[in-house]
Structure formats: structure tokens, C-alpha cells
Design a protein around this motif. Structure first.
Motif, PDB file in Angstrom:
ATOM      1  N   LEU A 398      51.167  27.245  15.706  1.00  0.00           N
ATOM      2  CA  LEU A 398      50.872  26.566  14.448  1.00  0.00           C
ATOM      3  C   LEU A 398      52.026  26.672  13.463  1.00  0.00           C
ATOM      4  N   HIS A 399      52.769  27.760  13.521  1.00  0.00           N
ATOM      5  CA  HIS A 399      53.903  27.953  12.609  1.00  0.00           C
ATOM      6  C   HIS A 399      55.232  27.550  13.244  1.00  0.00           C
ATOM      7  N   ALA A 400      55.302  27.652  14.566  1.00  0.00           N
ATOM      8  CA  ALA A 400      56.571  27.352  15.240  1.00  0.00           C
ATOM      9  C   ALA A 400      56.800  25.859  15.412  1.00  0.00           C
ATOM     10  N   ASP A 401      55.707  25.063  15.413  1.00  0.00           N
ATOM     11  CA  ASP A 401      55.848  23.647  15.736  1.00  0.00           C
ATOM     12  C   ASP A 401      55.078  22.803  14.712  1.00  0.00           C
ATOM     13  N   PRO A 402      55.766  22.072  13.845  1.00  0.00           N
ATOM     14  CA  PRO A 402      55.085  21.260  12.829  1.00  0.00           C
ATOM     15  C   PRO A 402      54.326  20.067  13.408  1.00  0.00           C
ATOM     16  N   THR A 403      54.504  19.765  14.701  1.00  0.00           N
ATOM     17  CA  THR A 403      53.764  18.661  15.307  1.00  0.00           C
ATOM     18  C   THR A 403      52.401  19.108  15.835  1.00  0.00           C
ATOM     19  N   ARG A 426      46.953  22.822  27.247  1.00  0.00           N
ATOM     20  CA  ARG A 426      47.506  21.487  27.080  1.00  0.00           C
ATOM     21  C   ARG A 426      47.674  21.187  25.595  1.00  0.00           C
ATOM     22  N   ARG A 427      48.370  20.091  25.309  1.00  0.00           N
ATOM     23  CA  ARG A 427      48.419  19.572  23.956  1.00  0.00           C
ATOM     24  C   ARG A 427      48.062  18.097  23.999  1.00  0.00           C
ATOM     25  N   GLY A 428      47.422  17.618  22.944  1.00  0.00           N
ATOM     26  CA  GLY A 428      47.021  16.221  22.911  1.00  0.00           C
ATOM     27  C   GLY A 428      46.452  15.839  21.562  1.00  0.00           C
ATOM     28  N   GLU A 429      46.227  14.552  21.382  1.00  0.00           N
ATOM     29  CA  GLU A 429      45.662  14.020  20.149  1.00  0.00           C
ATOM     30  C   GLU A 429      44.144  14.182  20.204  1.00  0.00           C
ATOM     31  N   VAL A 430      43.647  15.250  19.599  1.00  0.00           N
ATOM     32  CA  VAL A 430      42.213  15.528  19.603  1.00  0.00           C
ATOM     33  C   VAL A 430      41.796  16.010  18.216  1.00  0.00           C
ATOM     34  N   GLN A 431      40.501  15.944  17.946  1.00  0.00           N
ATOM     35  CA  GLN A 431      39.978  16.441  16.686  1.00  0.00           C
ATOM     36  C   GLN A 431      39.564  17.898  16.837  1.00  0.00           C
ATOM     37  N   PRO A 514      45.770  35.931  30.886  1.00  0.00           N
ATOM     38  CA  PRO A 514      47.130  35.647  30.406  1.00  0.00           C
ATOM     39  C   PRO A 514      47.485  34.173  30.622  1.00  0.00           C
ATOM     40  N   LEU A 515      48.003  33.527  29.592  1.00  0.00           N
ATOM     41  CA  LEU A 515      48.383  32.120  29.684  1.00  0.00           C
ATOM     42  C   LEU A 515      49.788  32.000  30.259  1.00  0.00           C
ATOM     43  N   LEU A 516      49.973  31.031  31.155  1.00  0.00           N
ATOM     44  CA  LEU A 516      51.247  30.886  31.848  1.00  0.00           C
ATOM     45  C   LEU A 516      52.182  29.886  31.183  1.00  0.00           C
ATOM     46  N   ASN A 517      51.638  28.937  30.420  1.00  0.00           N
ATOM     47  CA  ASN A 517      52.505  27.860  29.925  1.00  0.00           C
ATOM     48  C   ASN A 517      52.435  27.667  28.418  1.00  0.00           C
ATOM     49  N   ALA A 518      52.012  28.678  27.660  1.00  0.00           N
ATOM     50  CA  ALA A 518      51.931  28.524  26.205  1.00  0.00           C
ATOM     51  C   ALA A 518      53.301  28.199  25.606  1.00  0.00           C
ATOM     52  N   ALA A 519      54.358  28.803  26.123  1.00  0.00           N
ATOM     53  CA  ALA A 519      55.696  28.557  25.584  1.00  0.00           C
ATOM     54  C   ALA A 519      56.153  27.119  25.815  1.00  0.00           C
ATOM     55  N   LEU A 520      55.579  26.444  26.814  1.00  0.00           N
ATOM     56  CA  LEU A 520      55.947  25.063  27.107  1.00  0.00           C
ATOM     57  C   LEU A 520      55.247  24.065  26.194  1.00  0.00           C
ATOM     58  N   MET A 521      54.371  24.553  25.300  1.00  0.00           N
ATOM     59  CA  MET A 521      53.609  23.645  24.442  1.00  0.00           C
ATOM     60  C   MET A 521      54.348  23.246  23.173  1.00  0.00           C
ATOM     61  N   SER A 522      55.445  23.905  22.830  1.00  0.00           N
ATOM     62  CA  SER A 522      56.235  23.438  21.689  1.00  0.00           C
ATOM     63  C   SER A 522      56.781  22.051  22.009  1.00  0.00           C
ATOM     64  N   TYR A 523      56.989  21.246  20.976  1.00  0.00           N
ATOM     65  CA  TYR A 523      57.258  19.827  21.194  1.00  0.00           C
ATOM     66  C   TYR A 523      58.445  19.581  22.122  1.00  0.00           C
ATOM     67  N   ALA A 524      59.549  20.230  21.858  1.00  0.00           N
ATOM     68  CA  ALA A 524      60.760  19.964  22.645  1.00  0.00           C
ATOM     69  C   ALA A 524      60.555  20.327  24.109  1.00  0.00           C
ATOM     70  N   HIS A 526      57.670  20.688  25.735  1.00  0.00           N
ATOM     71  CA  HIS A 526      56.633  19.857  26.339  1.00  0.00           C
ATOM     72  C   HIS A 526      57.164  18.461  26.652  1.00  0.00           C
ATOM     73  N   GLU A 527      57.908  17.875  25.737  1.00  0.00           N
ATOM     74  CA  GLU A 527      58.415  16.522  25.942  1.00  0.00           C
ATOM     75  C   GLU A 527      59.394  16.477  27.116  1.00  0.00           C
ATOM     76  N   THR A 528      60.234  17.475  27.203  1.00  0.00           N
ATOM     77  CA  THR A 528      61.188  17.520  28.320  1.00  0.00           C
ATOM     78  C   THR A 528      60.468  17.573  29.651  1.00  0.00           C
ATOM     79  N   ASP A 529      59.490  18.455  29.741  1.00  0.00           N
ATOM     80  CA  ASP A 529      58.738  18.612  30.990  1.00  0.00           C
ATOM     81  C   ASP A 529      57.918  17.366  31.294  1.00  0.00           C
ATOM     82  N   PHE A 530      57.268  16.788  30.268  1.00  0.00           N
ATOM     83  CA  PHE A 530      56.392  15.637  30.464  1.00  0.00           C
ATOM     84  C   PHE A 530      57.185  14.420  30.941  1.00  0.00           C
ATOM     85  N   VAL A 531      58.297  14.148  30.282  1.00  0.00           N
ATOM     86  CA  VAL A 531      59.084  12.957  30.613  1.00  0.00           C
ATOM     87  C   VAL A 531      59.784  13.123  31.953  1.00  0.00           C
ATOM     88  N   ARG A 532      60.225  14.340  32.265  1.00  0.00           N
ATOM     89  CA  ARG A 532      60.886  14.562  33.547  1.00  0.00           C
ATOM     90  C   ARG A 532      59.954  14.181  34.707  1.00  0.00           C
TER      91      ARG A 532
END
Length: 706
Positions: A398-403, A426-431, A514-524, A526-532
Motif C-alpha cells: 500500500l505504501h510502496a506502490d501508488p497504483t 494477484r492484483r486486479g481492478e476490484v472493489q 508464506p506467500l511466494l509472489n508478493a514482491a512481484l505485485m508491485s507495478y513494475a 508485475h507488468e514485466t512478468d505479465f507482458v513477457r
């Protein structure tokens, strides 16, 4: 030390002998509970207008015969007069408390009364809308399972109310009901029993046909009913050794379905014990937990005790904000020694809720002015044992990523079929959804925009208003397996949606994961991994995911796959509803997407591990998920992207010749066939309610009596 004695009045119920004695069906040996047997069955002409009256008192009772072979039990009792009739009329007279309850078949649904076995006081009066095929069975199971042993329980349902009993039938069988498997559509049923003990009375009535109830005595000649005996029980008194114990049992004299609070054999500890810490306990330091509540103290007790027993919970950081709360709620909170306050709210229904949550947000700012985040939780939400562990591993985003604007504990994946397991997020557009965390900055931002009511708005719920008007393009983090369940029924409950959004969805019931991919949820990252992955994906034909062999095709794929579907704007779900059903993703709204794209994972291994079925409520239709192992690495899954074009910002990656799934090109018959493949139809739901009926019931009894 305070010593007190709680008055206990043993009840004695006499067995009324009927015309014929039949043999108990071998399949139902437990109906009267331990040490008792079924004594009589009868085919009674005129059963619809024949009444049985049980009066419970200290010293005994007497009976007399009326004309026509009808038994009537009469006794004046200062506390309780209970009349149970086959025409589904329940009358409970509490002379001591100067009021009368009458629940009749004119009111739709299943009627439930819970009565205190020592004071004869009615503790619960509730109607469950089980004429609805969805969701109400879950609320019914929840309430009945939380009734304390020894209480007298009376139920009745008529007309269409047996339709939605569903999994509750299994619970009632386990508690001793004989007739509940045979309740066909529009049959009537009444049952009085002692929770954890014996049946006092059970009746089922049918009409002229097996699935029709006609209120005419001439058609009741094949109705059957049963009556049993309750022997006096002298159990040890609840332990009263201090003021807290005294307050507890006094509270339980007036309120029912409180679970372990009022369990006289194994009561929940008071004061509530401290929860153990989690590995990242420091991440929870100063984080406020606001629980919103009102007049549903049964829900609230379960929510709070589950929350405070969860590893990582800190009682001093829990703050309950009450709206319209009766004394029963405030008494409970004082008993639990929790911080709470009340806010005055005006309006009705959703307008009232909208104003209430505005006050809640303002109180959160005032109460936790320096908190790194505030967690909000509704009063009818059960959290996972991993709830605070999950929050401790994700709040930093919440503090590391303004998106990112929220951390949701609710998963938008309908089931385990298209995820990788509880160790992934995961991250996504949700309420925000029933249990979530946001920063004080977001709360203040929302308060600046928050209107004082919903008049003139096209949005009537605060959570969707936050999503639509405040979040902008920000997203939420959420787990692949839910860390909470919204189990309660309230103002905005839509039964079908509640079933699949809450009851059907698995709730992680396991120690901290223990969560395995929390660090991958920051925008940069996540976007790199998603688009690749999307750039290397192979497009498949538009209807491929709807083919029953597609999971096997995905299992054998050597890289990611991609499917394109028609989506012209953000809230265009015309094609996604159908594609989402095929994909096994969230199909009912535009939410759960990332920039117009969705992501599913298909396992590459043949035999996924079977979860352990360790929670007792799983037997009754709930879905507590306890994995035998935490799951496989992502290398053991095939990614399948679902991209909405031309809306998605990834549309430019679509090859010109790639097919697009578009429901506007499908006929109505094709849409109906498609929908029926992936959804429960009414005929499927009716299967378990019409297979057994009164004809089958009478036939089995006749065979067993010969």
C-alpha cells in the motif's frame, strides 16, 4: 468471589401412543437420540387439523382423551405454552414475559424457534426464506449448528419452503429428523426436538399429489407423524465462580445460537485469550482493525471470537463501531471487554448504510491517526487462520506502490480450478470486499468526496462507490484462496450471488502460509512478468476454453496460451459473462481484470492433491479448504490469458487474424446451451428435493411393518 445459582427446570414429556406400531426404518436409527426408540407411527385421518400440545413444567402433567381418538395434553404453566399442529401453526405463549409469538404457514419460509430448556424463554425467532433455492440453506445450517446442546428447537415449513433446504437436510438428519429426506416440493413439515438429544415431535403432510400440499383434511389420510419421549435430565450446573461467569450465563438466559459462549459443557474461555504472533508481527504494529456492527449479535460474536483467535490478532487494536445496536450487542461487547462506540445514522436501507460507513471512515481517522493502515471487517465475516499473516505479508504494498489502493482478503477466483494455491496472490481492478485494508490517505481522500446520502446517485452501496468514484485506475491485491467468508444474510443479499460469492468459494482453513509472489505485485515487476508471458502466448480458437477437453490441451501446452473476447468498454461484460464461465474465472462483472485482461492457470500435472476434509461444516455444504500440501511452483501450470478487445491496453498484441469470442454473433439457443453447460439450472437443484416424496415414505414404512 461471586457465587450464584441459575434456576433449572427439568422438562418431562410423555409419550403419546398412537393407533399403529410400525418398525423404525433401518436407515434412520438415530432419530430419537441416544438410548431412545421410535414408539409409534400412524396414518391419521384429519391430521391437518389435529393438534399436539406439549407443556413443560416442574412437577408433571396429565392427559385426557377427546372424541375421535385425539389426544390432548393439558397443563397450565406460568412460563410457556407450546402448541405444534400439523397445519404448520406454531403458537408460543410466554406468560412470564407478557407477549405471544405466532408463526403460521402464511409466512413463507422455514420458521425456527429456539427455547431455553430451563426457563422456557424463547431465545431465537427467525424465518429463513428457503423457498429460494440458493443460499438460505447456508444461513439455516449456520444458526442451527450454533444452538447450544439441550435447547428445545422447533421448526416448520410449508408450501415451497422445502425447495431451498438442500444441505440443511443432512444436518437435520444428523440431529435426528426422520422425514426430512422425504420432503418433496410443496410438502409441509414440522419438527420439535432437543438439540443433541431426542425428537419430541415430527410430522409431514402432503396434499393430493406427492409434491403438492392442499389444505383439506380429506387428502391427509396418508399423512404420517411421530412422537417421542423426553426423559428428565439433571446435568451439572454451569460453573459460576466470578462476575464474568455470572454475566455470561445471564446473557445466555436471554439469547440463543451464540455458539461456544453458551455451551454449558465446553464454554468458550472468558476473558478471550491472546492470540499467538505471526512471523512478521512487526508489520501489524499500529494497524487498526475496525469491525462494523449493528443488531446481529449472533453473527458478531462468531466474527469477533474467530478474529481474535487468529494468529497475529491484537485485541487492543480492535475497535467495534455500532450503528443501530440494541442492548444485546452492547452487553456482548462489554462481556468480551472490547472497545466500541456508537454512531447515530439516519436514513433507510442502503442510504442508511452509505451514511453509516462515512461515519465509520471518519472514526477510523480519529481513532487511529498514525496507523500505517486500517483493516475494515463486517460483522458477518469469518476470517481464515491465515488472515493476519496474509495482511502482514502484503500491507507494505500500500505504501510502496501508488497504483495499489487496497489489500483484499477475499479472493475473486470462484474455486481452486484456475489458481495455483494459497501461497499466491494477484492484483486486479476490484472493489473492497467485506474484509480489506486501506491507508489513512485513501480514507481521507474518500471522505473529501463522500456525499451525505445516495439521493441522486446511480450507486447505492458504499463499496462500489469507492470502486467507481474514488479509486481511479488503482488496483487491489487479493489472494488466490480467500482469507475470509461473508457468511451472513443482510439487506443486499441476492441468494444466487451469495451462494457463489460466499458459500461456494473456498475459505483457507490452515496455519499461516508464506506467500511466494508478493514482491512481484508491485507495478513494475508485475507488468514485466505479465507482458513477457502475453507476448510469447499462442492464440487459440475463440471457443476453445468451452471445450471439455481444453484443460487437457492446456496441460500439454509448452508455453502460455491466449484467448481474445469482445469488450468495447470497461463495463461491457456481454461476452465476458459467457467466456468467464468457460474459463472458470469471475464471470458476473467486469471486475477481476488487469487492464482489460484476465489470467487463468491450468495444471500440467494429472492428479492435483485432494484437500483434507477436516472442518465439520463441510459435511453440510460449506467449503473450508485445508490443503494437504501448499501446491506446486508456477512452472507446473500453463498460463492462459483472456484479453478483452478492443478495450484492453494489450489489444495491440493481438494478431490481426486471431479469432475473437463474441456473443453478439451467437443465437439465443446457442447461448442457452452454453449457459446450461456451466451453471446450475433449477431442474438440477430440484433433483435432491423431489426424488424422495411422501409416496416413497409411506411405501418404505409399509414394507418395514410387514
Amino acid at each position: 468471589m461471586v457465587q450464584a445459582e441459575i434456576r433449572r427446570v427439568p422438562w418431562i414429556v410423555m409419550l403419546v401412543m398412537l393407533h399403529s406400531v410400525f418398525t423404525l426404518p433401518p436407515s434412520s436409527p438415530r432419530w430419537l437420540g441416544r438410548g431412545a426408540t421410535l414408539s409409534s407411527w400412524s396414518s391419521a385421518l384429519g391430521a391437518l387439523n389435529q393438534a399436539r400440545t406439549f407443556n413443560f413444567q416442574k412437577e408433571g402433567w396429565h392427559t385426557r382423551m377427546k372424541g375421535g381418538g385425539k389426544w390432548v395434553v393439558e397443563q397450565v404453566h406460568e412460563d410457556l405454552h407450546l402448541s405444534v399442529q400439523e397445519d404448520l401453526h406454531l403458537s408460543v405463549q410466554e406468560d412470564l414475559h407478557h407477549h405471544q409469538d405466532k408463526l403460521t404457514s402464511a409466512e413463507p419460509g422455514l420458521h425456527l424457534l429456539v427455547i431455553h430448556q430451563y426457563t422456557a424463554r424463547v431465545l431465537v425467532r427467525r424465518v429463513f426464506q428457503t423457498q429460494e433455492p440458493y443460499a438460505w440453506w447456508g444461513d439455516l445450517v449456520w444458526w442451527v449448528s450454533r444452538v447450544a446442546s439441550g435447547r428445545l428447537v422447533v421448526m416448520s415449513c410449508a408450501g415451497y419452503a422445502s425447495l431451498g433446504l438442500r444441505h440443511a437436510r443432512t444436518l437435520f438428519q444428523d440431529l435426528g429428523a426422520v422425514f426430512v429426506p422425504y420432503l418433496g416440493y410443496q410438502t409441509s413439515w414440522c419438527w420439535a426436538f432437543v438439540k443433541g438429544g431426542r425428537t419430541l415431535y415430527e410430522a409431514v403432510i402432503r396434499g393430493k399429489s406427492a409434491t403438492q400440499m392442499i389444505p383439506d383434511p380429506e387428502y391427509a389420510s396418508n399423512s404420517v407423524y411421530a412422537e417421542g419421549a423426553l426423559l428428565p435430565l439433571y446435568n451439572p450446573r454451569p460453573s459460576v465462580i466470578n462476575a464474568t461467569d455470572l454475566a455470561r450465563w445471564q446473557y445466555c438466559e436471554a439469547h440463543g445460537a451464540m455458539g461456544g459462549l453458551c455451551d454449558e459443557w465446553s464454554p468458550d474461555p472468558l476473558p478471550l485469550p491472546s492470540a499467538p504472533p505471526v512471523g512478521l508481527q512487526t508489520a501489524l504494529a499500529g494497524v487498526g482493525v475496525v469491525v462494523t456492527a449493528g443488531n446481529r449479535h449472533q453473527y458478531l460474536y462468531h466474527t469477533l471470537t474467530t478474529l481474535l483467535a487468529t494468529p497475529g490478532a491484537q485485541q487492543h487494536n480492535v475497535f467495534v463501531v455500532l450503528g443501530d445496536a440494541p442492548p444485546s450487542t452492547t452487553q456482548l461487547l462489554r462481556l468480551l471487554d472490547l472497545n466500541f462506540t456508537k454512531v447515530a445514522v439516519q436514513g433507510q436501507d442502503n442510504d442508511k448504510l452509505f451514511r453509516y460507513y462515512r461515519s465509520v471512515f471518519q472514526l477510523a481517522v480519529n481513532t487511529f491517526p498514525d496507523a500505517p493502515a486500517v483493516i475494515f471487517l463486517d460483522e458477518d465475516v469469518e476470517v481464515s487462520p491465515d488472515f493476519f499473516s496474509f495482511m502482514s505479508q502484503t500491507l507494505w504494498l500500500l505504501h510502496a506502490d501508488p497504483t495499489i489502493y487496497c489489500i483484499n482478503a477475499f479472493s475473486f477466483l470462484p474455486d481452486m480450478g484456475r489458481g495455483r494455491g494459497p501461497q499466491y496472490v494477484r492484483r486486479g481492478e476490484v472493489q473492497v470486499s467485506w474484509g480489506y485494508a486501506v491507508t489513512l490517505n485513501f480514507i481521507r481522500e474518500a471522505l473529501k468526496m463522500w456525499p451525505h446520502g445516495i439521493n441522486g446517485l446511480d450507486i447505492h452501496t458504499y463499496d462500489y462507490w469507492l470502486y467507481d468514484k474514488v479509486r481511479g485506475e488503482r488496483e487491489c491485491i487479493y489472494p488466490e484462496v480467500s482469507r475470509l467468508r461473508h457468511y451472513g444474510v443482510g439487506v443486499n443479499t441476492v441468494p444466487y450471488m451469495h451462494e457463489y460469492e460466499s458459500l461456494h468459494r473456498p475459505l483457507l482453513h490452515a496455519p499461516p502460509v508464506p506467500l511466494l509472489n508478493a514482491a512481484l505485485m508491485s507495478y513494475a515487476n508485475h507488468e514485466t512478468d505479465f507482458v513477457r508471458g502475453l507476448k510469447t502466448a499462442t492464440e487459440v480458437e475463440a471457443t476453445a476454453p468451452c471445450d471439455p477437453h481444453f484443460p487437457d490441451r492446456a496441460r500439454r501446452a509448452t508455453g502460455p496460451l491466449v484467448v481474445f473476447f469482445n469488450q468495447t468498454e470497461a463495463d461491457d461484460v456481454s461476452s465476458w459473462v459467457e467466456m468467464g464461465l468457460c474459463a472458470g474465472l469471475h464471470p458476473v462483472s467486469e471486475q477481476d481484470n488487469h487492464a482489460g485482461a484476465h489470467l487463468a492457470f491450468y495444471p500440467r500435472y494429472l492428479h492435483p492433491p485432494v484437500p483434507r476434509n477436516t472442518h465439520p461444516l463441510n459435511r453440510y455444504g460449506f467449503n473450508y479448504y485445508t490443503p494437504q500440501e501448499l501446491g506446486k511452483s508456477e512452472a507446473m501450470y500453463t498460463r492462459v490469458y483472456y484479453v478483452g478487445v478492443p478495450y484492453s491496453r494489450y489489444t495491440h498484441l493481438k494478431p490481426h487474424s486471431a479469432p475473437v469470442f463474441d456473443t453478439s454473433a451467437m443465437t439465443s439457443d446457442q447461448l442457452d446451451d452454453h449457459y446450461n453447460k456451466f451453471s446450475d439450472t433449477l431442474s438440477k437443484l430440484l433433483l435432491n428435493t423431489t426424488y424422495y416424496n411422501c409416496y416413497k415414505l409411506i411405501s418404505e414404512f409399509t414394507q418395514n411393518s410387514e
